[in-house]
Motif scaffolding. Sequence first.
Motif, PDB file in Angstrom:
ATOM      1  N   PHE A   1       0.851  -1.203   0.000  1.00 49.46           N
ATOM      2  CA  PHE A   1       0.000   0.000   0.000  1.00 49.46           C
ATOM      3  C   PHE A   1       0.880   1.244   0.000  1.00 49.46           C
ATOM      4  CE2 PHE A   1      -3.521  -2.424  -0.056  1.00 49.46           C
ATOM      5  CZ  PHE A   1      -3.968  -2.998   1.119  1.00 49.46           C
ATOM      6  N   LEU A   2       0.606   2.145  -0.933  1.00 48.34           N
ATOM      7  CA  LEU A   2       1.390   3.373  -1.023  1.00 48.34           C
ATOM      8  C   LEU A   2       1.088   4.312   0.145  1.00 48.34           C
ATOM      9  CD1 LEU A   2       3.418   4.810  -2.969  1.00 48.34           C
ATOM     10  CD2 LEU A   2       1.462   5.912  -4.057  1.00 48.34           C
ATOM     11  N   LEU A   3      -0.162   4.223   0.638  1.00 47.68           N
ATOM     12  CA  LEU A   3      -0.638   5.045   1.767  1.00 47.68           C
ATOM     13  C   LEU A   3      -0.719   6.522   1.412  1.00 47.68           C
ATOM     14  CD1 LEU A   3       1.355   3.349   4.686  1.00 47.68           C
ATOM     15  CD2 LEU A   3      -0.915   2.776   3.815  1.00 47.68           C
ATOM     16  N   ILE A   4      -0.736   6.789   0.108  1.00 46.39           N
ATOM     17  CA  ILE A   4      -0.889   8.168  -0.359  1.00 46.39           C
ATOM     18  C   ILE A   4      -1.829   8.134  -1.555  1.00 46.39           C
ATOM     19  CG2 ILE A   4       0.285  10.083  -1.506  1.00 46.39           C
ATOM     20  CD1 ILE A   4       2.771   9.362   0.195  1.00 46.39           C
ATOM     21  N   GLY A   5      -2.951   8.859  -1.440  1.00 44.61           N
ATOM     22  CA  GLY A   5      -3.855   8.942  -2.591  1.00 44.61           C
ATOM     23  C   GLY A   5      -4.876   7.817  -2.645  1.00 44.61           C
ATOM     24  N   ASP A   6      -5.790   7.938  -3.604  1.00 40.63           N
ATOM     25  CA  ASP A   6      -6.914   7.001  -3.714  1.00 40.63           C
ATOM     26  C   ASP A   6      -6.580   5.755  -4.513  1.00 40.63           C
ATOM     27  OD1 ASP A   6      -8.580   8.632  -2.280  1.00 40.63           O
ATOM     28  OD2 ASP A   6      -9.320   9.720  -4.048  1.00 40.63           O
ATOM     29  N   SER A   7      -7.217   4.669  -4.126  1.00 42.30           N
ATOM     30  CA  SER A   7      -7.194   3.440  -4.937  1.00 42.30           C
ATOM     31  C   SER A   7      -8.608   3.259  -5.491  1.00 42.30           C
ATOM     32  CB  SER A   7      -6.854   2.232  -4.066  1.00 42.30           C
ATOM     33  OG  SER A   7      -5.609   2.396  -3.461  1.00 42.30           O
ATOM     34  N   GLU A   8      -8.740   2.302  -6.424  1.00 39.87           N
ATOM     35  CA  GLU A   8     -10.075   1.965  -6.930  1.00 39.87           C
ATOM     36  C   GLU A   8     -10.293   0.476  -6.698  1.00 39.87           C
ATOM     37  OE1 GLU A   8     -12.715   3.835 -10.137  1.00 39.87           O
ATOM     38  OE2 GLU A   8     -11.336   2.473 -11.179  1.00 39.87           O
ATOM     39  N   ILE A   9     -11.395   0.140  -6.040  1.00 40.05           N
ATOM     40  CA  ILE A   9     -11.707  -1.265  -5.779  1.00 40.05           C
ATOM     41  C   ILE A   9     -12.906  -1.644  -6.641  1.00 40.05           C
ATOM     42  CG2 ILE A   9     -12.394  -2.936  -4.019  1.00 40.05           C
ATOM     43  CD1 ILE A   9     -10.923  -1.207  -1.973  1.00 40.05           C
ATOM     44  N   CYS A  10     -12.755  -2.697  -7.434  1.00 35.43           N
ATOM     45  CA  CYS A  10     -13.825  -3.093  -8.360  1.00 35.43           C
ATOM     46  C   CYS A  10     -14.327  -4.505  -8.066  1.00 35.43           C
ATOM     47  CB  CYS A  10     -13.306  -3.087  -9.803  1.00 35.43           C
ATOM     48  SG  CYS A  10     -12.896  -1.448 -10.388  1.00 35.43           S
ATOM     49  N   VAL A  11     -15.655  -4.670  -8.250  1.00 33.80           N
ATOM     50  CA  VAL A  11     -16.257  -6.010  -8.215  1.00 33.80           C
ATOM     51  C   VAL A  11     -16.161  -6.540  -9.638  1.00 33.80           C
ATOM     52  CG1 VAL A  11     -18.371  -7.316  -7.829  1.00 33.80           C
ATOM     53  CG2 VAL A  11     -17.862  -5.298  -6.404  1.00 33.80           C
ATOM     54  N   LYS A  12     -15.645  -7.729  -9.805  1.00 32.69           N
ATOM     55  CA  LYS A  12     -15.419  -8.235 -11.167  1.00 32.69           C
ATOM     56  C   LYS A  12     -16.112  -9.586 -11.345  1.00 32.69           C
ATOM     57  CE  LYS A  12     -11.672  -7.126 -13.317  1.00 32.69           C
ATOM     58  NZ  LYS A  12     -10.260  -6.988 -13.815  1.00 32.69           N
ATOM     59  N   LEU A  13     -16.615  -9.752 -12.513  1.00 29.06           N
ATOM     60  CA  LEU A  13     -17.177 -11.054 -12.912  1.00 29.06           C
ATOM     61  C   LEU A  13     -16.327 -11.478 -14.102  1.00 29.06           C
ATOM     62  CD1 LEU A  13     -19.428 -13.138 -12.449  1.00 29.06           C
ATOM     63  CD2 LEU A  13     -20.754 -11.943 -14.191  1.00 29.06           C
ATOM     64  N   GLY A  14     -15.429 -12.397 -13.874  1.00 23.93           N
ATOM     65  CA  GLY A  14     -14.444 -12.711 -14.916  1.00 23.93           C
ATOM     66  C   GLY A  14     -13.606 -11.478 -15.144  1.00 23.93           C
ATOM     67  N   GLU A  15     -13.513 -11.049 -16.399  1.00 26.71           N
ATOM     68  CA  GLU A  15     -12.684  -9.868 -16.676  1.00 26.71           C
ATOM     69  C   GLU A  15     -13.504  -8.585 -16.625  1.00 26.71           C
ATOM     70  OE1 GLU A  15      -9.618 -11.407 -16.062  1.00 26.71           O
ATOM     71  OE2 GLU A  15      -9.417  -9.368 -16.886  1.00 26.71           O
ATOM     72  N   LYS A  16     -14.814  -8.704 -16.426  1.00 24.96           N
ATOM     73  CA  LYS A  16     -15.677  -7.511 -16.514  1.00 24.96           C
ATOM     74  C   LYS A  16     -15.854  -6.888 -15.137  1.00 24.96           C
ATOM     75  CE  LYS A  16     -20.324  -6.092 -17.918  1.00 24.96           C
ATOM     76  NZ  LYS A  16     -19.771  -4.805 -18.392  1.00 24.96           N
ATOM     77  N   SER A  17     -15.623  -5.564 -15.061  1.00 26.15           N
ATOM     78  CA  SER A  17     -15.861  -4.835 -13.805  1.00 26.15           C
ATOM     79  C   SER A  17     -17.328  -4.457 -13.761  1.00 26.15           C
ATOM     80  CB  SER A  17     -15.001  -3.574 -13.760  1.00 26.15           C
ATOM     81  OG  SER A  17     -13.651  -3.947 -13.578  1.00 26.15           O
TER      82      SER A  17
END
Lengths: 130, 209, 219
Positions: C81-97
């Motif tokens: 974790f960089l601990l600086i700035g935002d991350s994006e967390i995605c729910v995925k079904l196979g390769e599709k977010s």
Amino acid sequence: YNFTDCDFEKIKQKYQKTIYNDLKEYMNGAKSTQFNSTVSCNNKSDCLAEIERLTFSAPRGCAPLAREAFALRTRATFALQCPGYSRTQTNNTQAAKKTKEREITTKKCLEQVSQLLGLWGRFCRTLWKR
Amino acid sequence: GTGEALQVHIICFNFETVRVTWNVSEPSGENLTFFYTFDSGEAYGQCTHYILRRGLTAGCILDFQDQVLHFSIRNATHALFTHSQWASFYLKPGAPRNLSFQWQQEKVAVTCPGLAHGGLLYEVQLRSNFDAAWQSKEEETCNVHIEGLDAEKCYCLRARVKTTEAAYGPDSYPGDWSEVSCWYGGLPSDLCPDVPISPGFPRFILICS
Amino acid sequence: GESGYAQNGDLEDAELDDYYSFSCYSQLEVNRSHHSLTCTFDDPDINSTNLELEICGALLEINCLNFTKLQEVYYIKTKKFLLIGDSEICVKLGEKSITCKKMNIVKIVKPEAPFNISVVYREGANDFVVTFNTSHLQKKYVKNLMHDVAYRQEKVENNWMHVNLSSTKLTLLQRKLQDDAMYEIKVRSIPYSSDYFEGFWSEWSPSYHFRTPETKRAE
């Protein structure tokens, strides 16, 4: 890049809470005061400019520091807290990618990182709460 | 720093003065000289305020600048010790001045004029006449609030300024404690009445002025 | 009833976000220098069989990380974790977010629960000294916590009294407690409000029970 428009308080907070730990860890027990300080700075933006120069430059006899955790966090901090900084950075990141292995931490590297601790310390001292 | 058998000690007093003192392991009876600059681009200048010990130079006192201090200690022929380091890295803050205490039922606010430098912590310690040890609280400004107190107890307090390593490096010093001041029911008290405390607790009289 | 994305493909984006909404918390240096990130779907009845979670951005030297799934909990343990700035967390079904959420690891910190709470009665001082411990005193990152000490007289349901403090020691005055009564006391922690790290309350510490003495000091 001219650092005068940065959010200095936020940069100081990110330094104290994350980057500082990385620099200390990099020094691996060696005291920064063991080395002579050869670089200094006078005010907030001047200090950030010197910090950027030393963090992302490759001193002789020391693998580029740009891949170290403190450098990655420094870059992320500047990108977040200094307007337009990211746009000036495309070629520097390419340079960092070219280096493969991370060479052992030589005395030269420790000396360079101890200069960074001095500069960041000076930057912190310029920011005080009334 | 680099140099032969010379023990050098540096201390920067409250951002006001820097005192560099040296000890020669095998005294040769010669007077050493101290040259310094805060600007690496400028020539070194000689100390104008030496400290003497047994008639020989043993140190130098110079005005503080928040810059890298470059200095060299020399004998007649060559430099015995050279060093370059941020003067602030040897800081010892002064004791806080003009402390004020505002009591309100079960809490106290301790304030004082802060120093115009970042990276410092203001620590207040408090102890009731039943406590064996001091209880500490720190803030980044000289405005420290302590809660959960008992209006029926006597409390003594003291304060000091501490450096943070991120801003002042590993070799700086905590400041001296202020004088201890004691309070009973929110009013100043010369000292807290002695009470029989568990045998392990050192008995001493706190003189508060 | 149960339905998964595959059988219910005609949900609008906003409905997707709502249907697959999830919550996460981070714990820094939870295992020496390793951090953890834990996420769960807000709807416990969701059929998450084929659903994966992935985090991208604000990571050291890598772009993305996949979560490991343990029953209904998605979990990551990493130093990255960089601990600086935002991350994006995605729910995925196979390769599709299916749906993504922006999160900042340092703003969703859930401290570890405090422990070793104990109470000592001081007869001369007519008070009770409460002390407890927290693993966060030894950590590099999340060091500044606010603690919430809760105490109540047993058999008096939900009459909890609360004291907030930043240290790990406080005194309760005897005159504020009932005589000869059993009390329960516990403590939890949250990142200190003005600190760089923010987040949620920890779990409560195990409770400690103590009895107040019979006779009170003469008024």
